[in-house]
Design a protein around this motif. Structure first.
Motif, PDB file in Angstrom:
ATOM      1  N   VAL A  17      33.021  44.612  45.048  1.00 29.29           N
ATOM      2  CA  VAL A  17      33.913  44.708  43.887  1.00 29.29           C
ATOM      3  C   VAL A  17      33.471  45.879  43.019  1.00 29.29           C
ATOM      4  O   VAL A  17      32.436  46.509  43.269  1.00 29.29           O
ATOM      5  N   SER A  18      34.277  46.162  42.007  1.00 32.38           N
ATOM      6  CA  SER A  18      33.905  47.235  41.093  1.00 32.38           C
ATOM      7  C   SER A  18      32.792  46.765  40.147  1.00 32.38           C
ATOM      8  O   SER A  18      32.563  45.565  39.973  1.00 32.38           O
ATOM      9  N   SER A  20      32.848  46.973  36.969  1.00 30.14           N
ATOM     10  CA  SER A  20      33.490  46.275  35.848  1.00 30.14           C
ATOM     11  C   SER A  20      33.751  44.816  36.193  1.00 30.14           C
ATOM     12  O   SER A  20      33.529  43.920  35.373  1.00 30.14           O
ATOM     13  N   THR A  21      34.235  44.581  37.414  1.00 29.03           N
ATOM     14  CA  THR A  21      34.509  43.202  37.842  1.00 29.03           C
ATOM     15  C   THR A  21      33.227  42.374  37.843  1.00 29.03           C
ATOM     16  O   THR A  21      33.197  41.234  37.367  1.00 29.03           O
ATOM     17  N   HIS A  30      35.611  36.380  33.281  1.00 33.48           N
ATOM     18  CA  HIS A  30      36.460  36.567  34.464  1.00 33.48           C
ATOM     19  C   HIS A  30      37.860  35.985  34.282  1.00 33.48           C
ATOM     20  O   HIS A  30      38.830  36.496  34.819  1.00 33.48           O
ATOM     21  N   ILE A  35      40.387  37.571  37.330  1.00 28.49           N
ATOM     22  CA  ILE A  35      39.629  37.856  38.548  1.00 28.49           C
ATOM     23  C   ILE A  35      39.725  36.642  39.471  1.00 28.49           C
ATOM     24  O   ILE A  35      39.582  35.499  39.033  1.00 28.49           O
ATOM     25  N   ARG A  40      34.903  36.126  42.268  1.00 28.00           N
ATOM     26  CA  ARG A  40      33.879  35.567  41.375  1.00 28.00           C
ATOM     27  C   ARG A  40      32.725  34.975  42.175  1.00 28.00           C
ATOM     28  O   ARG A  40      31.548  35.190  41.866  1.00 28.00           O
TER      29      ARG A  40
END
Length: 337
Positions: A17-18, A20-21, A30, A35, A40
């Protein structure tokens, strides 16, 4: 050297994932960012596998919250009788997810200034300003504009404070003797100075408690609040013909000296003379017979000061915490005439 600390980017790359995520997941945001549950779980699993821990300093720079508080005291940290103030403060800080920094000044204003400046630089979320002895203090200028709770001290201005209820403690000392049948021959042992908050409040409570029952102190045996001074003063008073029925000692150290003088005079505790004291230090349980003493709530003082600093608002400006009576074997009924 220890291995390098895993980074947030490494967690993101492992989870696919990025950055930021990964940040939103690990900071609990989240749901706001929509998300997926699958993403997660991948982030959480990656963080666990890498043993990732967030950089709290970087987080504090973003949020302006460091999850730390500072306790600045004169001599509390090195005073054996008051160690539980520290324990109570630590326990409450941990309960709120905070760390507690402790700095002791030994009454040196230069050291105090340096400590406070250092804690300000560390961006602590608030301060406890503490004193070993309950007294009025002047809040250092460096603390102005910061969240501060006074611990075992007061200011002339409006600052939240947590102190022991010495006035009610004096009332309870008088009432404890009255309940045992003592209405006369009651002497105070210890010198009361106007600037000593505990002595002044205790004496006021004693006088009120006795006065409510139509009784009064028969006199004062003047001495410093130490065993040798108390021994000398009580010994001299007994030699001069004083015949007390009960002694109210202003602290346990005074009671220790009084015990020694009474024994040397051939007087039994409590058969001839009852004794009650304040502080409930370890001395109270060590003495024989064990000493009835009114306890300083050290642990509760520390806990409540932190609770006032970090908890929900609404506490009164000055909180007086109860001082429980520890009833032991040093009080009996007055001897028959």
């Amino acid at each position: 050297m220890p291995p390098p600390r895993p980074t947030l980017m490494q967690v993101a790359q492992r989870a696919g994932v990025s950055r930021s995520t990964a940040s939103f997941v690990l900071s609990g945001r989240h749901k706001d960012m929509r998300i997926s549950e699958d993403a997660r779980q991948r982030v959480l699993r990656a963080a666990q596998e890498l043993d990732y821990r967030p950089n709290l300093m970087a987080r504090s720079l973003r949020t302006k919250v460091t999850k730390t508080v500072a306790l600045v005291s004169d001599t509390i940290a090195s005073e054996a009788y008051a160690g539980r103030v520290i324990q109570g403060s630590l326990a409450a800080a941990v309960a709120h997810g905070h760390l507690l920094f402790i700095g002791e000044t030994e009454g040196d204003p230069v050291v105090e200034g340096r400590l406070i400046a250092d804690f300000v630089d560390r961006q602590v979320d608030g301060f406890l300003y503490a004193s070993m002895f309950t007294r009025h203090v002047q809040l250092p200028k460096l603390l102005r504009g910061h969240r501060v709770v006074l611990l075992n001290c007061l200011t002339r201005t409006t600052n939240p404070a947590v102190i022991p209820d010495e006035l009610t403690a004096g009332l309870d000392a008088a009432r404890t003797l009255l309940e045992a049948g003592h209405h006369s021959g009651i002497y105070l042992v210890g010198h009361v100075r106007e600037e000593v908050f505990a002595g002044r409040e205790r004496l006021a409570g004693i006088k009120d408690g006795l006065g409510d029952a139509g009784a009064r102190l028969a006199g004062t045996i003047d001495c410093n609040w130490w065993p040798d001074s108390a021994y000398d003063a009580v010994h001299r008073a007994l030699t001069d013909g004083l015949a007390p029925r009960a002694l109210i000692c202003l602290n346990d150290r005074v009671a220790l000296g009084a015990y020694q003088a009474l024994r040397e005079a051939g007087l039994r505790i409590p058969g001839d003379v009852s004794v009650i004291s304040f502080d409930d230090s370890e001395l109270a349980a060590w003495l024989r017979p064990q000493l009835t003493s009114i306890a300083l709530p050290h642990y509760q003082l520390g806990w409540q000061a932190v609770e006032t600093l970090l908890g929900e608002p609404g506490y009164p400006e000055v909180q007086r915490l109860p001082m429980p009576v520890r009833r032991r074997a040093s009080i009996g009924r007055p001897p028959a005439d």
